[in-house]
Write a protein that holds these residues in place. Structure first.
Motif, PDB file in Angstrom:
ATOM      1  N   VAL A 116       2.025   9.660   2.741  1.00 31.68           N
ATOM      2  CA  VAL A 116       1.198   9.636   3.677  1.00 31.68           C
ATOM      3  C   VAL A 116      -0.592   8.985   3.225  1.00 31.68           C
ATOM      4  O   VAL A 116      -1.477   8.785   3.435  1.00 31.68           O
ATOM      5  N   SER A 117      -0.581   8.902   1.668  1.00 34.61           N
ATOM      6  CA  SER A 117      -2.305   8.555   1.215  1.00 34.61           C
ATOM      7  C   SER A 117      -1.407   7.554   0.650  1.00 34.61           C
ATOM      8  O   SER A 117      -0.389   6.833  -0.543  1.00 34.61           O
ATOM      9  N   ILE A 139       5.430  15.000   0.512  1.00 34.16           N
ATOM     10  CA  ILE A 139       3.852  13.779   0.351  1.00 34.16           C
ATOM     11  C   ILE A 139       4.439  12.114   0.897  1.00 34.16           C
ATOM     12  O   ILE A 139       3.635  11.311   1.231  1.00 34.16           O
ATOM     13  N   THR A 178       0.552  -1.715   0.043  1.00 37.20           N
ATOM     14  CA  THR A 178       0.555   0.109   0.372  1.00 37.20           C
ATOM     15  C   THR A 178       0.738   1.015  -0.179  1.00 37.20           C
ATOM     16  O   THR A 178       0.351   2.334  -0.222  1.00 37.20           O
ATOM     17  N   CYS A 196       2.016   1.709   2.444  1.00 43.74           N
ATOM     18  CA  CYS A 196       1.901   3.661   4.103  1.00 43.74           C
ATOM     19  C   CYS A 196       3.270   3.738   4.306  1.00 43.74           C
ATOM     20  O   CYS A 196       2.878   4.926   5.516  1.00 43.74           O
ATOM     21  N   LYS A 201       6.848   9.908   3.965  1.00 42.15           N
ATOM     22  CA  LYS A 201       6.565   9.589   5.627  1.00 42.15           C
ATOM     23  C   LYS A 201       7.998   9.678   5.600  1.00 42.15           C
ATOM     24  O   LYS A 201       8.408   8.644   6.218  1.00 42.15           O
TER      25      LYS A 201
END
Length: 435
Positions: free
Chosen positions: A187-188, A306, A181, A183, A308
């Motif tokens: 962030v999205s 955008i 994903t 993740c 992490k």
């Protein structure tokens, strides 16, 4: 018949054995004919290369390279259109830095096959090229929007089977699946491919004698892929320390672990990246427009907004410890730095990855084996990867001793591919001419 005598060097043959000191090699018509400690009798009309005080290692193999520049200048050129000139430049950069073979996952099928043919026919100087064709991902999943010409989005088991057969019939080398994903990194999050479809792709690929690479960051997604029998894991386990179950599954599947430390260390840390870029050997060999694309207040800063990046920085000790634990657990590790992403400049990225692997606790001799013999095994190429009699004569002569300092691998005296000495000066001119 062409004959070369490489004389009086320190040979690290790629097998993991200790170096052979004051040793010589006879190369005949592109093949290693004889390797021996001490000097060898000079064959008639042989070209002599004096390697006194230098180290001879196998040609390096990059197991995870995207044919991008390592900067944002290639995003529109390659991700949108897979511009051949940019891909060729990337391959030339790899060869300049001693990479004689590379696996490049994810490209449009027909253009990827054509590029591989061009390399095999030596229309330009490049490492041997192994490809995947389009990568598998979920609808609107990671890499889907970034790679519109090079993705497959199977929505059923039957569709996945058909797509695997299409790629196998076309003759690709190793399949690539995106199963994450993202993740951990962004962030999205993105949609993830269904587990059952991922499993079926691996099953079908194995039935067609194809290996499979799976892209994943999350430990649980690694475990899913290992249970499915994945052959190559691209990217470290990020989310937590690997446990006994992980090591048992990895050992059972005999998966190759590619940590891509340079991505975590540099692509998500603008300070580290710009310190690395400032080094003289980077400044002199990477095209100016690539370096400028990573300057302050540019696309890199927008990308990091955008991402992490703080989470990745916090997880770096876990990422490094996981690589060490995997390697000490008897799992195969390779050198596959995700070449082409931010700061992973073609060719240079392999040397950076080896440096970071040593920093993580992997012995230099094991790292060099990872970049040669181990990689060749997972490519299914038994004639590559080591300096041994009867194998293809790919080698790099280094001015220092990489067992004392792995950074010496950057100090290259000579690159040879299949017995041919590469004109690195001319190659660098061609690389920089494309600015």
């Amino acid at each position: 018949m062409s004959t070369v005598l490489v004389r009086n060097g320190r040979i690290i043959d790629g097998t993991g054995r200790e170096p052979l000191r004051n040793a010589s090699i006879i190369i005949e018509d592109g093949w290693f004919k004889e390797i021996s400690k001490g000097d060898l009798e000079l064959p008639p009309q042989a070209t002599v290369i004096d390697a006194t005080g230098k180290t001879i290692v196998p040609g390096l193999i990059d197991m995870h390279s995207h044919l991008l520049s390592g900067g944002f200048d290639s995003i529109t050129e390659v991700i949108d259109s897979f511009e051949p000139a940019t891909q060729r430049r990337s391959l030339k950069q790899m060869l300049y830095w001693g990479v004689t073979s590379t696996y490049s996952p994810v490209q449009p099928l027909e253009s990827g096959l054509q590029l591989r043919r061009d390399v095999a026919e030596e229309t330009f100087l490049a490492p041997r090229l192994f490809i995947s064709g389009p990568g598998f991902t979920a609808p609107n999943g990671w890499a889907g929007s970034l790679l519109p010409l090079a993705r497959l989005e199977p929505k059923s088991l039957e569709e996945a089977e058909q797509q695997v057969n299409q790629l196998a019939d076309a003759g690709v080398n190793i399949l690539k699946i995106y199963y994450d994903t993202q993740c951990c990194a962004f962030v999205s999050p993105f949609p993830k491919l269904e587990t059952a479809i991922m499993e079926r792709i691996i099953q079908m690929a194995h039935s067609r004698d194809l290996r499979v690479m799976v892209h994943a960051y999350d430990n649980q997604f690694h475990i899913d892929a290992l249970r499915a029998g994945v052959d190559i894991l691209a990217h470290s386990a990020v989310t937590s320390p690997v446990d006994d179950e992980y090591l048992e599954l990895a050992g059972k599947s005999k998966a190759l672990y590619l940590a891509t430390l340079s991505v975590y260390h540099d692509a998500f840390d603008e300070v580290s990246l710009r310190e690395f870029i400032a080094q003289d050997f980077v400044q002199k060999t990477v095209p100016k427009k690539t370096l400028e694309s990573l300057a302050e207040n540019g696309p890199l800063d927008e990308f990091l907004k955008i991402s992490k990046k703080d989470y990745i920085k916090d997880q770096l000790p876990t990422i490094q410890a996981n690589l060490k634990k995997v390697a000490e657990g008897g799992i195969a590790v390779g050198v596959g730095p995700d070449t082409g992403v931010m700061g992973a400049f073609p060719g240079i990225s392999v040397h950076r990855e080896m440096e970071l692997m040593v920093q993580a606790g992997i012995p230099p001799l094991r790292v060099l084996e990872a970049a040669s013999k181990t990689a060749a095994e997972y490519l299914g190429e038994e004639l590559l990867g080591t300096i041994q009699q009867g194998k293809i004569a790919d080698l790099v002569i280094i001015k220092g001793n990489p067992l004392e300092d792995i950074k010496h691998t950057r100090d290259i005296e000579l690159v040879m591919k299949a017995g041919r000495v590469i004109d690195r000066g001319k190659l660098l001119e061609e690389i920089l001419e494309t600015e």
